[in-house]
Structures are given as structure tokens and as C-alpha cells.
Design an enzyme around this catalytic site. Structure first.
Site, PDB file in Angstrom:
ATOM      1  N   GLY A 110       1.896   2.151  10.886  1.00  0.00           N
ATOM      2  CA  GLY A 110       2.824   3.274  10.777  1.00  0.00           C
ATOM      3  C   GLY A 110       3.502   3.634  12.090  1.00  0.00           C
ATOM      4  O   GLY A 110       4.129   4.680  12.203  1.00  0.00           O
ATOM      5  N   HIS A 155      -9.924   1.094   4.741  1.00  0.00           N
ATOM      6  CA  HIS A 155      -8.661   1.248   5.480  1.00  0.00           C
ATOM      7  C   HIS A 155      -8.896   2.145   6.695  1.00  0.00           C
ATOM      8  O   HIS A 155      -9.684   3.095   6.629  1.00  0.00           O
ATOM      9  CB  HIS A 155      -7.595   1.859   4.563  1.00  0.00           C
ATOM     10  CG  HIS A 155      -6.224   1.805   5.156  1.00  0.00           C
ATOM     11  ND1 HIS A 155      -5.817   2.707   6.101  1.00  0.00           N
ATOM     12  CD2 HIS A 155      -5.187   0.950   4.966  1.00  0.00           C
ATOM     13  CE1 HIS A 155      -4.575   2.404   6.470  1.00  0.00           C
ATOM     14  NE2 HIS A 155      -4.174   1.345   5.782  1.00  0.00           N
ATOM     15  N   SER A 178       2.911  -2.276  10.354  1.00  0.00           N
ATOM     16  CA  SER A 178       4.359  -2.348  10.597  1.00  0.00           C
ATOM     17  C   SER A 178       4.975  -3.696  10.213  1.00  0.00           C
ATOM     18  O   SER A 178       5.855  -4.200  10.904  1.00  0.00           O
ATOM     19  CB  SER A 178       4.684  -1.979  12.046  1.00  0.00           C
ATOM     20  OG  SER A 178       4.260  -0.645  12.300  1.00  0.00           O
ATOM     21  N   GLU A 211      -7.235   4.458   7.921  1.00  0.00           N
ATOM     22  CA  GLU A 211      -6.980   5.895   7.688  1.00  0.00           C
ATOM     23  C   GLU A 211      -8.192   6.550   7.037  1.00  0.00           C
ATOM     24  O   GLU A 211      -8.485   7.723   7.281  1.00  0.00           O
ATOM     25  CB  GLU A 211      -5.701   6.067   6.840  1.00  0.00           C
ATOM     26  CG  GLU A 211      -4.458   5.840   7.693  1.00  0.00           C
ATOM     27  CD  GLU A 211      -3.232   5.366   6.939  1.00  0.00           C
ATOM     28  OE1 GLU A 211      -3.185   5.470   5.701  1.00  0.00           O
ATOM     29  OE2 GLU A 211      -2.296   4.875   7.615  1.00  0.00           O
ATOM     30  N   ASN A 238       0.867  -1.186   0.000  1.00  0.00           N
ATOM     31  CA  ASN A 238       0.000   0.000   0.000  1.00  0.00           C
ATOM     32  C   ASN A 238       0.901   1.233   0.000  1.00  0.00           C
ATOM     33  O   ASN A 238       1.477   1.571   1.031  1.00  0.00           O
ATOM     34  CB  ASN A 238      -0.894  -0.060   1.257  1.00  0.00           C
ATOM     35  CG  ASN A 238      -1.729   1.191   1.450  1.00  0.00           C
ATOM     36  OD1 ASN A 238      -1.778   2.055   0.579  1.00  0.00           O
ATOM     37  ND2 ASN A 238      -2.373   1.286   2.601  1.00  0.00           N
ATOM     38  N   TRP A 239       1.005   1.863  -1.141  1.00  0.00           N
ATOM     39  CA  TRP A 239       1.918   3.002  -1.278  1.00  0.00           C
ATOM     40  C   TRP A 239       1.369   4.278  -0.624  1.00  0.00           C
ATOM     41  O   TRP A 239       2.060   5.273  -0.536  1.00  0.00           O
ATOM     42  CB  TRP A 239       2.210   3.274  -2.757  1.00  0.00           C
ATOM     43  CG  TRP A 239       3.054   2.229  -3.424  1.00  0.00           C
ATOM     44  CD1 TRP A 239       3.518   1.054  -2.872  1.00  0.00           C
ATOM     45  CD2 TRP A 239       3.544   2.242  -4.776  1.00  0.00           C
ATOM     46  NE1 TRP A 239       4.264   0.360  -3.791  1.00  0.00           N
ATOM     47  CE2 TRP A 239       4.299   1.062  -4.971  1.00  0.00           C
ATOM     48  CE3 TRP A 239       3.425   3.144  -5.840  1.00  0.00           C
ATOM     49  CZ2 TRP A 239       4.918   0.754  -6.191  1.00  0.00           C
ATOM     50  CZ3 TRP A 239       4.035   2.835  -7.061  1.00  0.00           C
ATOM     51  CH2 TRP A 239       4.772   1.661  -7.218  1.00  0.00           C
ATOM     52  N   LYS A 240       0.114   4.252  -0.239  1.00  0.00           N
ATOM     53  CA  LYS A 240      -0.547   5.423   0.364  1.00  0.00           C
ATOM     54  C   LYS A 240      -0.325   6.660  -0.515  1.00  0.00           C
ATOM     55  O   LYS A 240      -0.250   6.528  -1.743  1.00  0.00           O
ATOM     56  CB  LYS A 240      -0.061   5.622   1.815  1.00  0.00           C
ATOM     57  CG  LYS A 240      -0.255   4.334   2.631  1.00  0.00           C
ATOM     58  CD  LYS A 240      -0.174   4.530   4.111  1.00  0.00           C
ATOM     59  CE  LYS A 240      -0.401   3.190   4.806  1.00  0.00           C
ATOM     60  NZ  LYS A 240      -0.404   3.287   6.243  1.00  0.00           N
ATOM     61  N   GLU A 294      -5.923  -5.179  10.443  1.00  0.00           N
ATOM     62  CA  GLU A 294      -4.937  -4.127  10.652  1.00  0.00           C
ATOM     63  C   GLU A 294      -5.219  -3.415  11.970  1.00  0.00           C
ATOM     64  O   GLU A 294      -6.032  -2.473  12.004  1.00  0.00           O
ATOM     65  CB  GLU A 294      -5.004  -3.118   9.498  1.00  0.00           C
ATOM     66  CG  GLU A 294      -4.637  -3.698   8.159  1.00  0.00           C
ATOM     67  CD  GLU A 294      -3.960  -2.659   7.267  1.00  0.00           C
ATOM     68  OE1 GLU A 294      -2.871  -2.947   6.760  1.00  0.00           O
ATOM     69  OE2 GLU A 294      -4.510  -1.555   7.112  1.00  0.00           O
TER      70      GLU A 294
HETATM   71  P1  PGA Z   1       2.388   0.242   7.754  1.00  0.00           P
HETATM   72  O1  PGA Z   1       0.942   0.423   7.064  1.00  0.00           O
HETATM   73  O2  PGA Z   1       2.967  -1.046   7.168  1.00  0.00           O
HETATM   74  O3  PGA Z   1       3.170   1.437   7.321  1.00  0.00           O
HETATM   75  O4  PGA Z   1       2.183   0.141   9.200  1.00  0.00           O
HETATM   76  C1  PGA Z   1       0.090  -0.663   6.840  1.00  0.00           C
HETATM   77  C2  PGA Z   1      -1.190  -0.187   6.206  1.00  0.00           C
HETATM   78  O5  PGA Z   1      -1.673   0.883   6.574  1.00  0.00           O
HETATM   79  O6  PGA Z   1      -1.783  -0.851   5.324  1.00  0.00           O
END
Ligand code: PGA
Length: 262
Positions: free
Chosen positions: A175, A97, A215, A99, A12-14, A169
Site C-alpha cells: 500500500g 496477512h 504495490s 495487516e 485482495n479487495w481488503k 509480502e
Molecule cells: P497492495 O497490497 O497491492 O495494495 O500493496 C498488497 C496486499 O496487501 O496483499
């Protein structure tokens, strides 16, 4: 990891990378992916879809997006539909997600609409569920997972639900550098599989792919993948680093796990 389920490692490149860097990273992954047990997908920003689609043509690496709107088209300024994503070459799309839930007000009802829209457009949704730190600390983890899982899947016929990949998640691990321990991940994955069984029966539950996200890195992927109910990973930060991500894709199956790679 159960040999009946094909693992998926998705990056996931966000909201990262301009076109030149996106193209460079996609090429590095395409060249390094080789043959492995896991399916691999890159979930890239909308702006990079076309360029990455071109690079991944003819490679086993799949393309995906990180979000979508639930209507197929219309006056929704700034939104992108599932149909447009499929047309741009996407196979996968993240739905729900944390976020999006936390920063953009996506409720469980919105997530359910997006899930149905992704399926209607022929995309394979990666549905994210996970508890916050507060929920974990106040023993509300199972309630949160149950609510998110049930709200998203309610009303979906089993044949459609079978196309979904789940991603567990924990919000406190995203993150933050704090990964759930393999035992914590396994406990949550097994719980989600139980919810799946209650929803659509044993056959559905045992075929359901459940990824871990939060993470994930080269140092912890092997132990996570050794868990019987962990079927892959949704990788954020480390998916932007080609050496790390390629190591994650080529996770080493630990002997004790009894999975299919020696
Ligand atoms: P992260 O993000 O690996 O940077 O913790 C995972 C995600 O949000 O899918």
C-alpha cells in the site's frame, strides 16, 4: 516463473466495496479474464462472498476470503470459520496477512492455528510472510522470514503443506507504492524456497507456489513475473481497478525469462 508451477494472480479487495460495486467488479473480471496461463482468484470481504460466488459460478475465477477463525464453530462472536468459508464457495483464504499480524495482534502461533484450520476445511491457504522496513534495514529480513515460515509450517504433514501457496509480502511495500525490485523479490523468493526445501525436501520446494505482494501494478508485473521464483502476485489496491487488474492477469512473459508463453 517455472513452467512446473501454475501461476496464481489473486486480488485482495481488503475492506472495500459494498454489494453493488463488488458485483460490478466481479462481473468485469469474469468477463475479461479470458484464457491465460495464470489461475485467478478474488479474495473478497465476507459480506460480498455470496454475491460474488453467484457471479463466478461456471467461470474459471476462484473465490476466496481474507481471514478466518481457527475453530470450526462455537461461541466466537464476530468470527467466521474456515468451514463457513468453504460452505460459502471459497477455494482460497489468506492466512497471516501482515495487516492482520500488525493491526490485529496475530502472532505466528495464531497464524499456524489458522493455517491448520483452513486446510482441515478443505481450503487452499495463501500464507503471507514478509519483513518490516525496520527488519530490512537492520539486516533481519532472513530471520523474520525464517521465523514466520517455520512457525506456520511446523507440525504440518508434507501432504497438507503441499496445498499451501506462499505470498512474500514485504510490509514496507504494501500500500505504499514502493514495490520490491524484481531482484529483491527474487532473492526473497529463492530464500523461501530454500526454507521449504529444508522443511520438506526438494520436491516440495520446487512445487511450492510463491506469490509476490506489495504495490503490484500493471507497470511492474511483467518484470516481477520474469523472475524464476516468482509464481504470481497478491494484488491489493490495483485489484479494485478492473483495467489494471485485467492487465496484471494478462501479464506479458518477457522473452528473456524463458517461460512457457512466447
Ligand atoms: P497492495 O497490497 O497491492 O495494495 O500493496 C498488497 C496486499 O496487501 O496483499
Amino acid at each position: 516463473m517455472n513452467p512446473k508451477r501454475i501461476p496464481l494472480i489473486a486480488g485482495n479487495w481488503k475492506m472495500h466495496l459494498g454489494l453493488a460495486d463488488a458485483a460490478k467488479l466481479a462481473r468485469e473480471i469474469r468477463e475479461g479474464v479470458g484464457a491465460g496461463d495464470a489461475e485467478v482468484a478474488l479474495l473478497v470481504p465476507f459480506t460480498a462472498l455470496a454475491v460474488v460466488a453467484e457471479i463466478l459460478k461456471g467461470s474459471p475465477v476462484k473465490l476466496g476470503a481474507q481471514n478466518l477463525h481457527w475453530e470450526p464453530q462455537g461461541a466466537f462472536t464476530g468470527e467466521i470459520s474456515a468451514f463457513q468459508l468453504a460452505d460459502a464457495g471459497c477455494r482460497y483464504a489468506i492466512v497471516g496477512h501482515s495487516e492482520r499480524r500488525r493491526l490485529f495482534g496475530e502472532t505466528s502461533a495464531i497464524v499456524a492455528k489458522k493455517l491448520a484450520a483452513a486446510l482441515a476445511a478443505g481450503l487452499l491457504p495463501i500464507l503471507c510472510v514478509g519483513e518490516t522496513l525496520e527488519e530490512r534495514e537492520s539486516q533481519k529480513t532472513w530471520g523474520a522470514l525464517t521465523e514466520q515460515f517455520r512457525a506456520a509450517l511446523t507440525g504440518l504433514p508434507p501432504v497438507e503443506a503441499a496445498k499451501i501457496t506462499l505470498a512474500y509480502e514485504p510490509v514496507w511495500a504494501i500500500g505504499t507504492g514502493k514495490t520490491a525490485s524484481p531482484a529483491q523479490a527474487e532473492e526473497a523468493h529463492a530464500f523461501i524456497r530454500k526454507l521449504a526445501s529444508q522443511a520438506h525436501g526438494e520436491g516440495f520446494a520446487s512445487a511450492l507456489r510463491i506469490l509476490y505482494g506489495g504495490s503490484v501494478k500493471a507497470e511492474n508485473i511483467d518484470a516481477l513475473m520474469a523472475q524464476p521464483d516468482v509464481d504470481g502476485a497478491l494484488v491489493g489496491g490495483e485489484s479494485l481497478k478492473p483495467i489494471s487488474f485485467l492487465r496484471i492477469i494478462h501479464y506479458k512473459t518477457l522473452a528473456a525469462a524463458g517461460t512457457r508463453r512466447p
